[in-house]
Every structure is written in structure tokens, then in C-alpha cells.
Design an enzyme around this catalytic site. Structure first.
Site, PDB file in Angstrom:
ATOM      1  N   ASP A  23      -6.282 -20.663  26.765  1.00 20.39           N
ATOM      2  CA  ASP A  23      -6.957 -21.738  26.046  1.00 20.39           C
ATOM      3  C   ASP A  23      -7.703 -21.159  24.851  1.00 20.39           C
ATOM      4  O   ASP A  23      -7.866 -19.951  24.708  1.00 20.39           O
ATOM      5  CB  ASP A  23      -7.933 -22.475  26.978  1.00 20.39           C
ATOM      6  CG  ASP A  23      -8.309 -23.857  26.469  1.00 20.39           C
ATOM      7  OD1 ASP A  23      -7.799 -24.280  25.413  1.00 20.39           O
ATOM      8  OD2 ASP A  23      -9.132 -24.508  27.132  1.00 20.39           O
TER       9      ASP A  23
ATOM     10  N   SER B 117     -22.852 -23.019  28.947  1.00 20.02           N
ATOM     11  CA  SER B 117     -22.273 -24.355  28.811  1.00 20.02           C
ATOM     12  C   SER B 117     -20.817 -24.277  28.374  1.00 20.02           C
ATOM     13  O   SER B 117     -19.943 -24.915  28.961  1.00 20.02           O
ATOM     14  CB  SER B 117     -23.085 -25.173  27.800  1.00 20.02           C
ATOM     15  OG  SER B 117     -22.534 -26.451  27.624  1.00 20.02           O
TER      16      SER B 117
ATOM     17  N   ARG C 249     -31.210 -30.525  27.803  1.00 25.55           N
ATOM     18  CA  ARG C 249     -31.393 -29.678  26.623  1.00 25.55           C
ATOM     19  C   ARG C 249     -31.485 -30.503  25.355  1.00 25.55           C
ATOM     20  O   ARG C 249     -32.261 -30.187  24.442  1.00 25.55           O
ATOM     21  CB  ARG C 249     -30.229 -28.690  26.508  1.00 25.55           C
ATOM     22  CG  ARG C 249     -30.237 -27.566  27.527  1.00 25.55           C
ATOM     23  CD  ARG C 249     -28.911 -26.833  27.536  1.00 25.55           C
ATOM     24  NE  ARG C 249     -28.592 -26.289  26.238  1.00 25.55           N
ATOM     25  CZ  ARG C 249     -27.360 -26.072  25.788  1.00 25.55           C
ATOM     26  NH1 ARG C 249     -26.311 -26.360  26.545  1.00 25.55           N
ATOM     27  NH2 ARG C 249     -27.164 -25.562  24.595  1.00 25.55           N
TER      28      ARG C 249
ATOM     29  N   LYS D 154     -17.248 -24.523  31.520  1.00 23.06           N
ATOM     30  CA  LYS D 154     -16.169 -25.523  31.462  1.00 23.06           C
ATOM     31  C   LYS D 154     -14.805 -24.848  31.323  1.00 23.06           C
ATOM     32  O   LYS D 154     -13.828 -25.265  31.944  1.00 23.06           O
ATOM     33  CB  LYS D 154     -16.418 -26.486  30.294  1.00 23.06           C
ATOM     34  CG  LYS D 154     -17.612 -27.398  30.481  1.00 23.06           C
ATOM     35  CD  LYS D 154     -17.689 -28.470  29.424  1.00 23.06           C
ATOM     36  CE  LYS D 154     -18.186 -27.960  28.093  1.00 23.06           C
ATOM     37  NZ  LYS D 154     -19.618 -27.625  28.087  1.00 23.06           N
ATOM     38  N   LYS D 155     -14.733 -23.825  30.473  1.00 24.88           N
ATOM     39  CA  LYS D 155     -13.463 -23.133  30.277  1.00 24.88           C
ATOM     40  C   LYS D 155     -13.043 -22.381  31.538  1.00 24.88           C
ATOM     41  O   LYS D 155     -11.873 -22.413  31.930  1.00 24.88           O
ATOM     42  CB  LYS D 155     -13.568 -22.177  29.090  1.00 24.88           C
ATOM     43  CG  LYS D 155     -13.688 -22.875  27.736  1.00 24.88           C
ATOM     44  CD  LYS D 155     -12.474 -23.761  27.461  1.00 24.88           C
ATOM     45  CE  LYS D 155     -12.542 -24.464  26.125  1.00 24.88           C
ATOM     46  NZ  LYS D 155     -11.399 -25.369  25.889  1.00 24.88           N
TER      47      LYS D 155
ATOM     48  N   THR E 265     -12.415 -33.332  19.364  1.00 25.22           N
ATOM     49  CA  THR E 265     -10.964 -33.390  19.556  1.00 25.22           C
ATOM     50  C   THR E 265     -10.547 -34.652  20.313  1.00 25.22           C
ATOM     51  O   THR E 265      -9.521 -35.269  20.000  1.00 25.22           O
ATOM     52  CB  THR E 265     -10.482 -32.136  20.299  1.00 25.22           C
ATOM     53  OG1 THR E 265     -10.819 -30.983  19.517  1.00 25.22           O
ATOM     54  CG2 THR E 265      -8.982 -32.165  20.515  1.00 25.22           C
TER      55      THR E 265
ATOM     56  N   HIS F   8     -11.265 -22.111  22.267  1.00 28.61           N
ATOM     57  CA  HIS F   8     -12.458 -22.936  22.076  1.00 28.61           C
ATOM     58  C   HIS F   8     -13.035 -22.671  20.693  1.00 28.61           C
ATOM     59  O   HIS F   8     -13.125 -21.525  20.257  1.00 28.61           O
ATOM     60  CB  HIS F   8     -13.529 -22.631  23.128  1.00 28.61           C
ATOM     61  CG  HIS F   8     -14.809 -23.378  22.885  1.00 28.61           C
ATOM     62  ND1 HIS F   8     -14.964 -24.706  23.239  1.00 28.61           N
ATOM     63  CD2 HIS F   8     -15.966 -23.008  22.281  1.00 28.61           C
ATOM     64  CE1 HIS F   8     -16.172 -25.109  22.881  1.00 28.61           C
ATOM     65  NE2 HIS F   8     -16.798 -24.101  22.303  1.00 28.61           N
ATOM     66  N   SER F   9     -13.420 -23.738  20.007  1.00 26.86           N
ATOM     67  CA  SER F   9     -14.087 -23.631  18.713  1.00 26.86           C
ATOM     68  C   SER F   9     -15.538 -24.058  18.848  1.00 26.86           C
ATOM     69  O   SER F   9     -15.846 -25.010  19.583  1.00 26.86           O
ATOM     70  CB  SER F   9     -13.386 -24.521  17.678  1.00 26.86           C
ATOM     71  OG  SER F   9     -14.178 -24.638  16.510  1.00 26.86           O
TER      72      SER F   9
END
Length: 435
Positions: A80, A183, A168, A187-188, A120, A82-83
Site C-alpha cells: 500500500d 494514527s 485531538r 490503520k495501515k 480519496t 499513504h500520502s
């Protein structure tokens, strides 16, 4: 037996809670054993005093394990990307199917936009009928059939993060390096990945405006993910201007389809090749990063990525013929207006955050969480830094719901794009590699 007061007291006194204590706190966030006040105190203590490398890994793993962790048996690596967020960043929509075409499986858990950067899932929502909130069983089916799926995190995926993120947001602790890292990665990691590449953006259109801060975040993310057992590399990329020349949900899907169907290339393909090349090399599927980049561009050029994208869209409830007839399915704005250059010269700077906020003001992004979007609006055909323009030449095209909205956007765009007498070099897209 752990308790919230002891854990918060340790953090206040610059002591790192044990792994068992952080596991307890994450589970207690998920099941609401700890109060909002205690969650806020925890977040503030971490923000002020930090967790250190060991504590950061422990919190990340604890948050991952607060819900369901997926496992896969697919006959290929599960990877995967992630940005950290930018403008005109529709890389995921191109990269996921390109990776799938290269024999990789991509269960991409994504989010919605908030602030000046787009989400996204919002972009995909511009495709009629498509559902991004899938059960784990549905996610497995789409990934098996298409090789990739881009979905939201289900209620049983990292529930501790959902609770802590909300706290937060209202306690001014969003900027904590430790909490950002936990965080993103929880998730990843919950997606059961074998490998991950991170696109850490820096510049006017990114959340990170400072290069040193971007590098610090990239290093924290890479070190933490690798310690958690997921092979991870980060690229620091330039966000002084949009990646693709379009901002806005349907407009970015249109830009994606132009790339996947061979109508255009540009920086979007270059970014996908850079990130995908690292992923494929890290997974030992190719000899080196350049070979991986070539594999990604090849999958885009020969139509295999488009085929995978079309399979994913149909499997998620979208139109079966979307790839062949995408233009007729996407919503169009009522008012479409070219923004002419006020003078001749060279484009030397673009205020990306101002561009992003112009799209938000058009209705294409959220000012508060949960706000409904106008998926058709945005800005397209944005010029790039280094381009020579003549007076009257279009700098961008505004897509608005009303003429008054277009007027406001035009004013914002003129202020956001700097034209000077002397040229500047076009900025490099990839600035550094971490890991």
C-alpha cells in the site's frame, strides 16, 4: 491492572507507559472505558512530552490491535501507499490499479477530505453507484477480483484511532508527531500489509510547509513501521504546486482517467512511478527501483492499469463501462470559466493552500466534518511553475455552481498564482528518500 490516571500521570512526568499500559489505554478508548477528559489529557501529555521511539511503536501497535487486523492469502504481496496530503493528489487512483497489474494486492484504506487537501474517498464518490464503505468480506472480494480496493475504514478497524482523532481535533493536539505516526500507521498495519511506501509532502500545498518537519515525520513513520514488522520507505515530495493540474473530486477522477486511458501523462505518472518503483523493489518483485518504475509506467501505458481500475469500480457498485465512457458518468459544474493571465511573464510561485481553499469555498471540500460536497466543482488546467505565459492566456479553469462562486474563485486564483518577469526552474518532484 492499568488505569487512566496512572498512565496520564506517567506521561505528565515524562515517563513512558509500558506496552501493557498503552494496550489497555487503546482498548479503553475503543470501548469508551476512558472518558473524553482522560483521552484529551492523554493526547495533550503525549503532545507536550512525547513518547520516544519505543513508546511510539507500542502505541501504534496497541491502536492497531484495538480492532480487527486483516490477514491475507492471495498468492502475492499485500502492499500500500499513504500520502500525508496535498492538492491535485489523485495518485492513489492511478497507483493502486497499476500495482495490481504488476501482481500486487492493494487493500487501500483511505479517508475523506478536511481542510484544503482533498480526500480519496470523496473523489471516488463522484462515480455514480460506487460504495466506499465495505464490509471486510466485501473488501476481500474486491481485492481478490480486481487486485485492489480503495475503501474507508470499517467500524471494527482501529476504533481507538477514531476516538482519539476526534479528541485531538478539539484539543489542539493534531500536530503531535507521535499521535500522527500512530494514527497513520495503525490503520495501515490493520490492513495486514507486507510493505508500505509513504509520500510525505512538503510545500505550499501540504500540511507540512517546512522541510525539516517533513523529514522528521518521515523518519518517525519509517522507523515505527519497520519496528512493527512492515517494510516501509518514505519519499519526501514537492507540494509547491498541484501534482495533477486539477483540484476537485470529479475533476481529479477525470484527470485519473485521462492518464489511465493514455490521453495525458505528466507529473501524476511520474509520482506513481516513483512510489510504485520503491514498493516493487522493496518487495523484491523487481531488480531495482528503476525497474519497478518502468513496470508501473508500462502497466499504465498498455491499459492493464485501466482494466484493473474498471474491475474495481464495477465490483464496488459503479458503472460496468466506466473506463470506456467515464466522461458521461461524471458530474459537470454549471459555470465553467477560464482565468486569464493578467500579464505576460513566467509562473514563479503557486500558493497551493489558497488553491485548495478556493475549491473548499466552491463547495468541493469541507469546512466542518460531515459537510455535504458539490462533487462537480473545482479547478482544472492549472499552469505549472516555470511556465511562460502571455497576457490573456488561461492560467486555470474554474468549475463552479454559480457565477458568484466563480467570481470569488477567480479572485482567489489570481492572488494565488505569481507571475514574474524572470523565470525560475521547475522544482524537482522527489526531494529525498528515507529508508
Amino acid at each position: 491492572m492499568s488505569d487512566a490516571r496512572t498512565i496520564i500521570s506517567k506521561l505528565r512526568n515524562r515517563q513512558t507507559p509500558s506496552r501493557e499500559e498503552l494496550n489497555w489505554f487503546a482498548q479503553s478508548l475503543a470501548d469508551h472505558t476512558v472518558t473524553d477528559a482522560q483521552a484529551g489529557a492523554f493526547a495533550m501529555a503525549v503532545c507536550l512530552n512525547g513518547l520516544g521511539d519505543v513508546g511510539r511503536v507500542a502505541l501504534t501497535m496497541a491502536m492497531r490491535d484495538s480492532g480487527r487486523v486483516l490477514d491475507w492469502n492471495l498468492g502475492g504481496p499485500v502492499l500500500d501507499k499513504h500520502s500525508t496530503g496535498g492538492i491535485g493528489d489523485c495518485v492513489s487512483l492511478v497507483l493502486a490499479p497499476a500495482l495490481a497489474a504488476c501482481g500486487v494486492f492493494v487493500p487501500m484504506i483511505s479517508g475523506r477530505g478536511l481542510g484544503h487537501t482533498g480526500g480519496t474517498l470523496d473523489k471516488l464518490s463522484a462515480i455514480p453507484g460506487l460504495a466506499t464503505e465495505l464490509s471486510v468480506e466485501q473488501l476481500r472480494d474486491v481485492v481478490t477480483r480486481a487486485g485492489c480496493a480503495i475503501v474507508g475504514a470499517g467500524a471494527d478497524i482501529v476504533p481507538a484511532d477514531k476516538r482519539l482523532y476526534a479528541v485531538r481535533d478539539v484539543t489542539s493536539t493534531v500536530e503531535s508527531l507521535d499521535l500522527i505516526t500512530a494514527s497513520i500507521l495503525s490503520k495501515k498495519l490493520a490492513a495486514g500489509l507486507d510493505g508500505l511506501v509513504l509520500d510525505v509532502k512538503v510545500g505550499a500545498g501540504a500540511f507540512m510547509k517546512d522541510r525539516a518537519a517533513a523529514n522528521e515525520l518521515a523518519e518517525a513513520l519509517v522507523k515505527t513501521a519497520n519496528a512493527a514488522g512492515c517494510k516501509t520507505t518514505a519519499l519526501i515530495s514537492d507540494m509547491s504546486q498541484p501534482v495533477a493540474p486539477a483540484l476537485g473530486n470529479a475533476l481529479e477522477v477525470a484527470e485519473t482517467m485521462k492518464v489511465l486511458t493514455g490521453q495525458t501523462k505528466g507529473k501524476l505518472v511520474e509520482m506513481c512511478a516513483s512510489l510504485g518503483g520503491v514498493l516493487l523493489a522493496d518487495a523484491n518483485l523487481v531488480e531495482d527501483v528503476q525497474a519497478g518504475a518502468d513496470a508501473i509506467t508500462g502497466a499504465i501505458a498498455d491499459g492493464r492499469a485501466a482494466e484493473r481500475f474498471g474491475t474495481m469500480i464495477a465490483a464496488m457498485g459503479g458503472p460496468v463501462q466506466f473506463v470506456e465512457s467515464w466522461a458521461r458518468f461524471l458530474p459537470e459544474a454549471t459555470v465553467i470559466r477560464e482565468i486569464a493571465a493578467p500579464a505576460s511573464g513566467y509562473v514563479t510561485a503557486i500558493d497551493g493552500e489558497a488553491l485548495g481553499m478556493a475549491v473548499v469555498d466552491l463547495g468541493g471540500g469541507r469546512k466542518v466534518e460531515g459537510e455535504a460536497l458539490n462533487l462537480a466543482v473545482g479547478v482544472s488546467d492549472v499552469v505549472r511553475i516555470g511556465t511562460q505565459v502571455t497576457r490573456g492566456q488561461p492560467l486555470a479553469v474554474v468549475h463552479a455552481g454559480r457565477a458568484s462562486d466563480a467570481d470569488q474563485a477567480e479572485t482567489a486564483l489570481r492572488a494565488a498564482i505569481t507571475i514574474s518577469a524572470s523565470p525560475v526552474p521547475a522544482p524537482d518532484l522527489i526531494l529525498d528518500r528515507i529508508g
